[in-house]
Design a protein around this motif. Structure first.
Motif: not given
Length: 459
Positions: A378, A393-394, A431, A239, A435, A381-382, A397-398
């Protein structure tokens, strides 16, 4: 951040406008204090000193601050993510006696990594006078320290102390930077700014130690969490690198500049994006006060009823309550961020004029604001994924954020100036879609995740 969020929410319930304004101002500062400090410092020095100090001194100050904030943030990503999880577990276990030691251990690790490349870089690579080199190193460590100590801010409920700390530090930084600018040049501006940072850094440490008055023990006990929660470490690194990778790529654009012999940058792109990031603040503030607190209440109820052997109808009702509050929250954040984004896009010319920016930045700034809209969503959602411990999942996403930002930034750079800014916007949009799909699917299957997928007893 739910702890201080509840405190600030009570402030909004006062029957006066000052309570509401104060709560949201404190929320913005707590959620984004170091970022605010960076952007206001760069903008303020440009506005206040642009006509009174040699341009080369202002440029050296700007590039040192950009480098120090950027690279220290990337280093801090894995450390702060893992340390935050460790602190959260200490709070959950109602034994925070290791918190002071953990803070010092995390600071030691942060400083060791920064020092390994930062000290040689400033001492032997860049072309500066000795005073500016040493102040650049001090600034680098001060910034990195603030990133680490900032993980405790959400656990502290003394929002007035936190706000006063940042306020006094920022004011002192500006006053000293302006006072020393004409007599000492770049070293004076950097020295004054660094003093303000150090005031913030040591004041926050003092506040943490006052909140957790325990002897220092097992300062590196949190290191075992890197193996246990490696997905969080990677997510934090991905991130923070994603935030900066587009700047790094744009530093190699044909319009780039080289300062102090070895420090390359593209100020036109950097400053436009920093200003655009300010549009995220309203969303973060409202999330901290009115969204995460409401969601947190329903989150606790869901798991407490499960632990209390609640009936399936109770669990389903709590599950529906979580879905309802998240849908409402996402709608509110989307509406707020869209309004802020559109206002900044429409007022772009005026904003650039007030901040003494180049009007050639207007396209980059506008696409930066559009990207910031989806960046904020985003983050929403994170945080939801983090609450349900969906670390992989996190990380995905990042990871997508990092890869797409780098790829699209490179494509837009190769396409030419007219396309600068598209990369960040498109990456944030893609993204967010990823997410949202992952978060929506996870929340929709929450009972299954709770009883099966995340059930340690079934493994």
């Amino acid at each position: 951040m739910a702890g201080i969020g509840f405190t600030l929410r009570r402030l909004t319930e006062r029957d006066d406008l000052s309570g509401l304004a104060g709560a949201y101002a404190h929320a913005a500062l707590i959620s984004s204090g170091p970022w605010l400090f960076t952007i206001f410092a760069l903008t303020g020095v440009n506005v206040l000193l642009g006509n009174f100090v040699p341009q080369d001194a202002v440029e050296i100050f700007r590039i040192v601050v950009v480098y120090n904030f950027g690279f220290s943030l990337v280093v801090a990503g894995p450390i702060t993510m893992v340390a935050t999880r460790y602190l959260a577990d200490l709070i959950y276990g109602k034994d925070v006696s290791e918190a002071p030691g953990m803070m010092l251990g995390a600071l030691t690790l942060q400083f060791a990594i920064q020092g390994a490349f930062g000290v040689p870089y400033y001492l032997f690579v860049v072309d500066m006078d000795l005073a500016t080199r040493l102040l650049s190193i001090a600034n680098f460590f001060a910034v990195g320290g603030i990133w680490v100590v900032a993980i405790f801010l959400s656990a502290l409920k003394s929002y007035r102390t936190i706000a006063a700390t940042f306020g006094i530090g920022m004011l002192l930084a500006f006053v000293l930077a302006v006072a020393f600018a004409n007599t000492v040049g770049a070293a004076g501006i950097l020295g004054g700014f660094t003093v303000g940072l150090l005031v913030i850094f040591f004041a926050l440490i003092a506040r943490v130690l006052a909140e957790y008055p325990y002897r220092v023990k097992t300062p590196f006990g949190f290191l075992k969490y890197f193996a246990r929660y490696w997905e969080l470490a990677l997510a934090g690194g991905f991130y923070n690198a994603a935030i900066w990778i587009d700047k790094w790529i744009m530093w190699f654009a044909p319009e780039r500049r080289t300062i102090a012999g070895a420090m390359i940058s593209y100020p036109t792109y950097d400053s436009a994006m920093f200003l655009a990031y300010l549009s995220i603040l309203p969303g973060l503030a409202i999330f901290l006060i009115s969204i995460e607190t409401r969601f947190f209440e329903r989150y606790l109820r869901f798991y407490r009823d499960i632990q209390g052997h609640g009936s399936w109808s109770t669990i389903e009702r709590n599950h529906r309550s979580i879905i309802d509050v998240l849908v409402e929250s996402l709608r509110n954040v989307t509406v707020l961020q869209t309004v802020v984004c559109l206002l900044m896009v429409l007022l772009a010319a005026s904003i650039l004029d007030v901040t003494r920016s180049d009007f050639a930045q207007i396209g980059i700034f506008r696409f930066g604001c559009l990207g910031a809209l989806f960046h904020a969503l985003t983050l929403f959602c994170g945080i939801v994924l983090s609450y349900f411990d969906l670390r992989k999942h996190l990380m995905v996403v990042y990871g997508v954020f990092l890869v797409t930002t780098g790829l699209f930034a490179w494509i837009s750079r190769e396409a030419g100036f007219a396309w600068y800014g598209y990369g960040y916007f498109l990456a944030a949009l893609v993204t967010f879609l990823v997410a949202y799909v992952l978060a929506a699917r996870a929340v929709g299957r929450l009972p299954y995740l709770t009883f099966v997928a995340n059930n340690q007893g079934l493994r």
